[in-house]
Motif scaffolding. Structure first.
Motif, PDB file in Angstrom:
ATOM      1  N   VAL A 115       0.891  -1.304   0.185  1.00  0.00           N
ATOM      2  CA  VAL A 115      -0.023  -0.003  -0.055  1.00  0.00           C
ATOM      3  C   VAL A 115       0.899   1.168   0.194  1.00  0.00           C
ATOM      4  CG1 VAL A 115      -2.105  -1.051   1.185  1.00  0.00           C
ATOM      5  CG2 VAL A 115      -0.207  -0.118   2.618  1.00  0.00           C
TER       6      VAL A 115
ATOM      7  N   ASP B  84      -3.202   6.236  -0.468  1.00  0.00           N
ATOM      8  CA  ASP B  84      -4.329   5.448  -0.397  1.00  0.00           C
ATOM      9  C   ASP B  84      -5.145   5.282   0.921  1.00  0.00           C
ATOM     10  OD1 ASP B  84      -3.856   4.830  -3.084  1.00  0.00           O
ATOM     11  OD2 ASP B  84      -2.865   3.086  -2.627  1.00  0.00           O
TER      12      ASP B  84
ATOM     13  N   TYR C  99      -7.061  -3.226   0.509  1.00  0.00           N
ATOM     14  CA  TYR C  99      -6.375  -3.811  -0.709  1.00  0.00           C
ATOM     15  C   TYR C  99      -6.439  -5.424  -0.840  1.00  0.00           C
ATOM     16  CZ  TYR C  99      -2.565  -5.031   2.844  1.00  0.00           C
ATOM     17  OH  TYR C  99      -1.797  -5.831   3.777  1.00  0.00           O
TER      18      TYR C  99
END
Length: 108
Positions: free
Chosen positions: A66, A70, A86
């Protein structure tokens, strides 16, 4: 009998070695989100500050799944909840993959 159990044990070990690292990275991401949410600078919930704090921690922990941009920032009362969504797909053998959805958050 022994050959069958050996094949099962080898497959289980292969599965563990493939699925283990993404799960450990999930645990690391969750711990970092909690640390950033509890940081005096991160409690304000300012996106740039939260991203910078997470970037510094993820560089140290070698987080690659990640990115700080995000992060989902949610304010609940006087606290801030940070989270991600994710998916990690890990090839097992040939065309078989294990896809895992992770939802780390600072609230748990």
């Amino acid at each position: 009998g022994f050959l069958m159990w050996s094949v099962v044990a080898v497959f289980a070990a292969l599965l563990l070695f493939k699925i283990g690292p993404p799960y450990l990275e999930f645990m690391t991401i969750q711990a970092n989100l909690k640390a950033v949410a509890n940081d005096p600078e991160g409690r304000a919930g300012v996106r740039r500050v939260v991203e910078d704090l997470f970037d510094r921690r993820s560089a140290i922990e070698n987080i690659t799944s990640v990115k700080a941009r995000d992060i989902i920032i949610t304010r609940t009362g006087d606290s801030v909840v940070l989270s991600f969504e994710y998916t990690v797909c890990v090839p097992i053998v040939f065309n078989i993959r294990a896809c895992m959805d992770y939802y780390p958050t600072s609230s748990r």
